[in-house]
Enzyme design. Structure first.
Site, PDB file in Angstrom:
ATOM      1  N   CYS A  39       0.807  -1.206   0.000  1.00 48.15           N
ATOM      2  CA  CYS A  39       0.000   0.000   0.000  1.00 48.15           C
ATOM      3  C   CYS A  39       0.840   1.255   0.000  1.00 48.15           C
ATOM      4  O   CYS A  39       2.054   1.202  -0.026  1.00 48.15           O
ATOM      5  CB  CYS A  39      -0.836   0.004   1.271  1.00 48.15           C
ATOM      6  SG  CYS A  39      -1.583  -1.580   1.593  1.00 48.15           S
ATOM      7  N   GLY A  79      -2.166   1.689  -4.542  1.00 48.80           N
ATOM      8  CA  GLY A  79      -3.353   0.948  -4.133  1.00 48.80           C
ATOM      9  C   GLY A  79      -4.601   1.706  -4.508  1.00 48.80           C
ATOM     10  O   GLY A  79      -4.723   2.888  -4.191  1.00 48.80           O
ATOM     11  N   ASN A 111       2.356  -0.493   5.366  1.00 44.22           N
ATOM     12  CA  ASN A 111       2.776  -1.003   4.060  1.00 44.22           C
ATOM     13  C   ASN A 111       3.782  -2.109   4.319  1.00 44.22           C
ATOM     14  O   ASN A 111       4.821  -1.862   4.916  1.00 44.22           O
ATOM     15  CB  ASN A 111       3.410   0.123   3.244  1.00 44.22           C
ATOM     16  CG  ASN A 111       4.011  -0.354   1.928  1.00 44.22           C
ATOM     17  OD1 ASN A 111       4.958   0.217   1.428  1.00 44.22           O
ATOM     18  ND2 ASN A 111       3.458  -1.404   1.351  1.00 44.22           N
ATOM     19  N   GLY A 112       3.458  -3.324   3.850  1.00 41.57           N
ATOM     20  CA  GLY A 112       4.362  -4.444   4.067  1.00 41.57           C
ATOM     21  C   GLY A 112       3.605  -5.682   4.474  1.00 41.57           C
ATOM     22  O   GLY A 112       2.398  -5.796   4.206  1.00 41.57           O
ATOM     23  N   TYR A 127       9.520  -1.509 -10.508  1.00 38.83           N
ATOM     24  CA  TYR A 127       8.144  -1.277 -10.932  1.00 38.83           C
ATOM     25  C   TYR A 127       7.296  -0.423  -9.999  1.00 38.83           C
ATOM     26  O   TYR A 127       6.579   0.465 -10.445  1.00 38.83           O
ATOM     27  CB  TYR A 127       7.421  -2.623 -11.113  1.00 38.83           C
ATOM     28  CG  TYR A 127       5.937  -2.417 -11.369  1.00 38.83           C
ATOM     29  CD1 TYR A 127       5.492  -1.937 -12.596  1.00 38.83           C
ATOM     30  CD2 TYR A 127       4.996  -2.649 -10.369  1.00 38.83           C
ATOM     31  CE1 TYR A 127       4.157  -1.706 -12.830  1.00 38.83           C
ATOM     32  CE2 TYR A 127       3.651  -2.423 -10.602  1.00 38.83           C
ATOM     33  CZ  TYR A 127       3.226  -1.948 -11.826  1.00 38.83           C
ATOM     34  OH  TYR A 127       1.917  -1.710 -12.054  1.00 38.83           O
TER      35      TYR A 127
END
Ligand code: SF4
Length: 485
Positions: free
Chosen positions: A15, A41, A114-115, A270
């Site tokens: 995220c 996200g 995030n993770g 990316y």
């Protein structure tokens, strides 16, 4: 980028997160920061602010669809956090949206994560045994309940977070609102990015001076700070807890785990925006360098280089420049269609490719084309694109990829969990070339990728490329065995 595989069952979080402390209401600024990292996200988003109590609004969909002026006016307070999330079809539910909020003896706490925490199940079981009830199967809820539990004893948020970091293992960039302060936390390996910055005086300066700092912000990517007219100061260090208030910030290093660095290579290849900086490297620069490296390793006799828009653009530029070939827009993108891989279901992704990209016949007709993209996950999108180019008259289609073959799942925050859905897990490069219908196919090598990213040896996570992860993944050896039969 070819579509990432579908997953079901578990709640996962990969995220974008942002936190702001300023001298005036922060919700409008959080809204702008979240829009800058919307690419991380698109499934759900939420904002929590503190103003004599915690206020939270969450919803499904894009930031701009969830938050109108009315919602932002309700979210008063000088500190807050925002979060954008994507996940799989099975977990596309509002209760899994962030921020995750819990009550504690010290007041309400909000968390954006995030993770991915690899030992969350064991910690959840321990907490359940001691009487904690969970609302979701989300690893982020485990973190925030563990923090609330530790806070009731430790009293100090920083001390409580140190205790949490001794227990959780995995990838985590966290932003918490704890009363009138923010905690920004990065895991000891620095797997996911998190940047710290200052905001201009317009966000709440006291004396009207233009040089005055109006507040402080943290975000998954520097672009979110810059979108506010702010200035990135530095990355949150791996293993650091940064305590932020409208008046300043203070960093606290931990020795939670003595860990080797393991920055996610996929953020460079990316996931992050090309105009972001991660750990002192500009992502655009890295991607152009990967393209140059790819050209040195796997040159091709061709007429034009065509990027897959937008993911392959910087890699293609480096490739074309290195071989002195013209680069042309042979595929046009409909900008009003979202990125295919973060659409929750495979059906949505497949139809998304067809309406997202279209060939430009005058560019490709009669030419030997090199099609460049950042990565191949499933291979379905790339197969469709080579077909498209041939139908538009390309004489040859050579594919060059800026990420080595993705052969193993990611358990640390990117939605690639099963080997079955990774085309390179059980196919050779030649077999993949045949499957996608290319005249030739080459990937950048792992040493070449590392050279382009330019980090010291051993400081990158390459788990999805090698199957060797920076932390022990429970059950991974077993899963690997299963794929052999
Ligand atoms: S396994 Fe791959 S995608 Fe996952 S954190 Fe490591 S490098 Fe990134």
């Amino acid at each position: 980028m070819d579509g990432l595989p579908d997953r079901s069952g578990l709640a996962q979080d990969k995220c974008g997160v942002a936190g702001i402390a300023a001298e005036r209401d922060v919700a409008p600024a959080l809204y702008q920061a979240m829009r800058a990292i919307q690419h991380r996200g698109q499934e759900s988003a939420g904002i929590a602010t503190f103003d004599d109590g915690l206020q939270t609004i969450k919803g499904m969909g894009l930031v701009e669809n969830i938050f109108q002026a009315k919602e932002l006016e309700q979210l008063t307070g000088r500190v807050g956090l925002g979060h954008t999330r994507y996940s799989t079809a099975g977990t596309s539910r509002l209760e899994n949206a962030h921020p995750v909020c819990v009550s504690s003896a010290e007041g309400s706490i909000a968390l954006g994560h995030n993770g991915e925490i690899v030992n969350a199940d064991g910690i959840r079981e321990d907490l359940q045994e001691s009487g904690w009830a969970f609302i979701t199967d989300n690893d982020s809820e485990v973190i925030v309940r563990l923090f609330a539990n530790e806070l009731s004893d430790a009293k100090s948020p920083v001390r409580a977070m140190r205790r949490v970091m001794r227990q959780i293992v995995g990838a985590y960039s966290l932003v918490l609102v704890v009363g009138e302060r923010i905690l920004a936390v990065r895991d000891p390996r620095g797997i996911k990015p998190l940047a710290l910055g200052k905001l201009p005086a317009a966000y709440g300066g006291q004396n009207g001076s233009e040089s005055e700092v109006g507040g402080y912000a943290v975000a998954s990517e520097t672009v979110a700070i810059e979108a506010l007219g702010g200035e990135p100061i530095r990355d949150v260090k791996p293993g650091e807890i940064v305590e932020i208030t409208p008046g300043g910030y203070e960093g606290h290093m931990t020795n939670a785990q003595s860990a080797d660095l393991a920055h996610c290579q996929f953020e460079y290849v990316y996931f992050s925006r090309a105009d972001s900086r991660i750990d002192d490297r500009e992502v655009y620069d890295v991607r152009v360098g990967i393209g140059e490296q790819l050209a040195n390793e796997s040159p091709v006799d061709a007429d034009i280089v065509v990027p897959v828009p937008d993911s392959g653009r910087s890699h293609a530029l480096g490739f074309a420049r290195q071989l002195d070939l013209p680069m042309a827009e042979g595929l046009m993108k409909n900008r009003y269609v979202h990125r295919t891989f973060i659409m929750p279901s495979q059906e949505e992704r497949a139809s998304g490719v067809n309406i997202k990209l279209n060939p430009v016949q005058s560019v490709v007709e009669g030419n030997r084309v090199v099609l460049v993209d950042d990565s191949i996950v499933r291979g379905t999108t790339m197969g469709q694109l080579t077909d498209m180019l041939r139908e538009a008259g390309a004489e040859e289609v050579h594919v060059r990829i800026g990420c080595p073959p993705i052969q193993a799942p990611c358990y640390l925050g990117i939605d690639m969990k099963t080997r079955e859905e990774l085309i390179a897990a059980d196919k050779s490069v030649e077999e993949i070339r045949d499957t996608i219908g290319a005249d030739s196919l080459a990937y950048v090598s792992i040493p070449g990728l590392k050279r382009a990213i330019g980090k010291p040896e051993g400081s990158l996570c390459t788990g999805c490329l090698t199957g060797r992860y920076p932390v022990d993944i429970p059950g991974e050896e077993h899963r690997k065995q299963e794929t052999l039969f």
